[in-house]
Design a protein around this motif. Structure first.
Motif, PDB file in Angstrom:
ATOM      1  N   ASN A  66       0.723  -1.233  -0.017  1.00  0.00           N
ATOM      2  CA  ASN A  66      -0.114   0.021  -0.048  1.00  0.00           C
ATOM      3  C   ASN A  66       0.923   1.260  -0.019  1.00  0.00           C
ATOM      4  OD1 ASN A  66      -2.754  -0.970  -0.053  1.00  0.00           O
ATOM      5  ND2 ASN A  66      -2.473  -1.783   1.899  1.00  0.00           N
ATOM      6  N   LEU A  67       1.918   1.052   0.586  1.00  0.00           N
ATOM      7  CA  LEU A  67       2.928   2.199   0.457  1.00  0.00           C
ATOM      8  C   LEU A  67       3.225   2.612  -1.092  1.00  0.00           C
ATOM      9  CD1 LEU A  67       4.806   4.505   1.857  1.00  0.00           C
ATOM     10  CD2 LEU A  67       6.482   2.797   2.261  1.00  0.00           C
ATOM     11  N   ALA A  68       3.639   1.434  -1.839  1.00  0.00           N
ATOM     12  CA  ALA A  68       3.940   1.633  -2.993  1.00  0.00           C
ATOM     13  C   ALA A  68       2.844   2.287  -3.972  1.00  0.00           C
ATOM     14  CB  ALA A  68       4.139   0.488  -3.608  1.00  0.00           C
ATOM     15  N   LEU A  69       1.545   2.074  -3.660  1.00  0.00           N
ATOM     16  CA  LEU A  69       0.468   2.635  -4.073  1.00  0.00           C
ATOM     17  C   LEU A  69       0.439   4.094  -3.806  1.00  0.00           C
ATOM     18  CD1 LEU A  69      -2.558  -0.055  -3.975  1.00  0.00           C
ATOM     19  CD2 LEU A  69      -1.331   0.705  -6.134  1.00  0.00           C
ATOM     20  N   ALA A  70       0.539   4.556  -2.563  1.00  0.00           N
ATOM     21  CA  ALA A  70       0.516   5.717  -2.168  1.00  0.00           C
ATOM     22  C   ALA A  70       1.544   6.672  -2.859  1.00  0.00           C
ATOM     23  CB  ALA A  70       0.604   5.850  -0.475  1.00  0.00           C
ATOM     24  N   TYR A  71       2.657   6.186  -2.802  1.00  0.00           N
ATOM     25  CA  TYR A  71       4.040   6.717  -3.667  1.00  0.00           C
ATOM     26  C   TYR A  71       3.410   7.157  -5.217  1.00  0.00           C
ATOM     27  CZ  TYR A  71       7.321   6.032   0.195  1.00  0.00           C
ATOM     28  OH  TYR A  71       8.069   6.041   1.199  1.00  0.00           O
ATOM     29  N   TYR A  72       2.866   5.932  -5.651  1.00  0.00           N
ATOM     30  CA  TYR A  72       2.417   6.069  -7.088  1.00  0.00           C
ATOM     31  C   TYR A  72       1.466   7.120  -7.325  1.00  0.00           C
ATOM     32  CZ  TYR A  72       1.569   5.009 -11.912  1.00  0.00           C
ATOM     33  OH  TYR A  72       1.264   4.974 -13.225  1.00  0.00           O
ATOM     34  N   TYR A  73       0.523   7.230  -6.426  1.00  0.00           N
ATOM     35  CA  TYR A  73      -0.570   8.364  -6.292  1.00  0.00           C
ATOM     36  C   TYR A  73      -0.119   9.589  -6.580  1.00  0.00           C
ATOM     37  CZ  TYR A  73      -3.960   4.428  -5.795  1.00  0.00           C
ATOM     38  OH  TYR A  73      -4.612   3.046  -5.862  1.00  0.00           O
ATOM     39  N   VAL A  74       0.986   9.998  -5.877  1.00  0.00           N
ATOM     40  CA  VAL A  74       1.429  11.337  -5.611  1.00  0.00           C
ATOM     41  C   VAL A  74       2.540  11.479  -6.439  1.00  0.00           C
ATOM     42  CG1 VAL A  74       0.592  11.598  -3.248  1.00  0.00           C
ATOM     43  CG2 VAL A  74       2.980  10.781  -3.831  1.00  0.00           C
ATOM     44  N   GLY A  75       2.913  10.605  -7.401  1.00  0.00           N
ATOM     45  CA  GLY A  75       3.874  10.818  -8.696  1.00  0.00           C
ATOM     46  C   GLY A  75       5.284  10.563  -8.299  1.00  0.00           C
TER      47      GLY A  75
END
Length: 582
Positions: free
Chosen positions: A193-202
């Motif tokens: 989920n940290l990977a997804l969060a990073y991706y969402y903010v670019g």
């Protein structure tokens, strides 16, 4: 201790009592079994006297005091344990929370309970504490501000972080997930989920590193593989995506969570056949088969592979599970238009919003991001659904964006709407203006004010027009000119309100206004005021050029209309002030 004693000249072996903490502890327990609380308390006090640094003895005393209703004294002893004997004995906070709750000091009980949950590593009373949280939330009439449960090793925080992701609060989620993964390096779900969060903010590089960290520990981690595939998809890295997709399409996970993750990933990758297979499995399993979102996603996947009969089956299933939502009926309407027009929109997106309007807005946004126009089929389905099931506002929204989806079927439906007795007269007038703006020439029938009228498509009746029969016929020329000049720039709703404004002015102030001359200036003034009401940018200069008249004359006409209707004081309000809509 054994000693030889001499009594009456004879030698006897006597076993003396071993008076220590264990002795008095055992006596206290026996007294408790017999419900002799006073004796038990005295014996526990003796145990404390023998071992003054043993926190267990103090807790036993506190337990007896709590049992006989002396909650304050019990808490005094427990506080002593925490402050002086053993600060790490965190269960004392749980005991104190119980005492405070029994005294109905709920704020204090909450404070101690939060301390216990946030500090206790073992979690022996975790279930009881969670039950007490529900009780305190009820008594305090607010949620408990719990941010961490230490005994769950980041599980509670992870749940909250996922909620933050769903709410779009990505930076807050990142901070929480980074903290979780630092304290629990093996918590792979948090890393995903940290990977997804990073991706969402670019933060693509950080996202990749987070995924790689998961795959280093667990090369077959499905969530990480799915996330990596999604990243490749949005990056356009077709070479790596192709090989990874080939692996994913062969998988058939056992657990529902994994199956849902794979199904949604296949949908994003436009592998709709695989997505449908997985969503179809989910509709038959455990709790997932009761979830309307799952059957909705199955219907979307069925549409995307051309299986419209299966899509209908799953949308009917969705409707039976989510009777309050308008979405299933809307999608069934959309499905009918697909079948009728033999056309399926390219790759329908997998989403399930709370309202049809949110769904339409999401499709509009997706189309803009791809640089294309939204498929008219969506707008046509929304129009038919809105006029059958939606509110007045929903119908207005559908009319507002009518032009891209207008055809003979739409025209026929709108004509039928005009004949309905119980529908809003204002909406009917909007529909009549719409039919006119779409180029309809033939006369049609309409029920207005409870009366059946035959209407010339080129001369649509407006609000209170019957009051103007004695006025100068030039008023109609002003209306016609304003409608003609705004035809390509204003929708039917704006045009209707512009003419309504004109009718209201004439009805209320014509006899005090200047003579009706220079129709261009009056028409320009109407457009100017309507634009202001809708926050549409316009200047006197633009209006003067468009209507071939002077700025001064337009300004005078604007002031005359405003003197009667008081429009300037209402520019911050909605533009519906111009009279009754019935």
């Amino acid at each position: 201790m054994k000693k030889k004693l001499r009594v009456s000249g004879e030698q006897h072996n006597i076993t003396l009592l071993q008076l220590d903490a264990n002795f008095f502890y055992e006596r206290a327990i026996r007294s408790l079994d017999r419900f002799h609380y006073d004796k038990a308390l005295k014996y526990f006090q003796k145990a404390v006297d023998y071992e003054p640094n043993n926190p267990i003895n103090y807790c036993n005393m506190a337990g007896v005091l709590s049992e006989i209703g002396k909650y304050g004294e019990s808490n005094h002893i427990l506080q002593k344990v925490i402050n002086e004997i053993d600060p790490d004995m965190t269960e004392c906070h749980f005991y104190m929370a119980n005492n405070f709750a029994n005294m109905e000091f709920f704020e204090e009980a909450e404070r101690e309970l939060l301390h216990y949950l946030q500090e206790d590593e073992e979690g022996h009373f975790l279930e009881e504490a969670e039950e007490m949280i529900e009780f305190l939330q009820y008594e305090l009439e607010r949620p408990t501000p719990l941010t961490k449960v230490k005994a769950r090793a980041g599980m509670y925080e992870h749940i909250r972080a996922r909620e933050l992701l769903e709410e779009g609060k990505f930076l807050e989620a990142i901070r929480m997930l980074e903290s979780i993964t630092e304290e629990n390096p093996d918590f792979l779900a948090a890393r995903n989920n940290l990977a997804l969060a990073y991706y969402y903010v670019g933060m693509s590089a950080e996202a990749k590193r987070a995924i790689e960290a998961v795959l280093e520990q667990e090369p077959d981690n499905l969530h990480a593989l799915c996330n990596l595939a999604i990243f490749y998809h949005y990056e356009g890295n077709q070479e790596k995506l192709k090989s990874l997709t080939a692996v994913l399409t062969k998988l058939d996970p056992f657990y529902q969570e994994h199956l849902f993750k794979l199904a949604t990933t296949m949908g994003i990758l436009r592998e709709h056949a695989a997505a449908f297979r997985h969503f179809q499995r989910l509709t038959k399993q455990g709790e997932a088969k009761k979830d309307p979102c799952i059957s909705h996603f199955a219907a979307i996947a069925a549409c995307n592979i051309g299986r419209l009969e299966l899509a209908e089956k799953y949308w009917l299933m969705t409707r039976s599970m989510d009777e309050q939502s308008p979405l299933p009926d809307f999608f069934l309407t959309l499905l009918k238009h697909m079948q009728k027009e033999q056309h399926i929109p390219a790759s329908m997106s997998y989403s399930y919003f709370s309202s049809v309007e949110e769904q339409m807005d999401a499709w509009e946004l997706q189309a803009r991001e791809r640089g294309i126009e939204l498929d008219p089929l969506y707008k046509r389905a929304y129009l038919f659904w809105a006029f059958a099931d939606s509110s007045r506002e929903g119908k207005l929204k559908a009319i507002y964006d009518l032009e891209p989806c207008y055809n003979d079927e739409v025209e026929g439906m709108l004509k039928q709407f005009l004949l309905q007795q119980d529908e809003d007269d204002y909406l009917k007038r909007i529909v009549m203006y719409t039919l006119r703006s779409m180029g309809m020439k033939d006369a049609f029938e309409v029920v207005l004010g409870g009366k059946l009228l035959k209407v010339d498509a080129q001369r649509v009746p407006t609000l209170e027009s019957s009051h103007l029969t004695d006025c100068d016929p030039l008023w109609e020329q002003v209306a016609e000119l304003a409608l003609t000049r705004t035809a390509k720039r204003y929708n039917a709703i704006w045009q209707h309100d512009m003419i309504t404004l004109w009718i209201n002015f004439l009805s209320k102030g014509y006899m005090t206004a200047s003579k009706l001359t220079k129709i261009e200036a009056w028409a320009a003034a109407l457009e100017y005021l309507t634009a202001k009401l809708y926050n549409k940018p316009i200047t006197y200069h633009e209006a003067s050029v468009r209507y071939s008249t002077s700025i001064t004359t337009i300004s005078k006409r604007v002031k005359e209309i405003d003197a009667v209707l008081g429009i300037k004081g209402k520019l911050k309000e909605a533009p519906w002030y111009m009279g009754s809509r019935k």
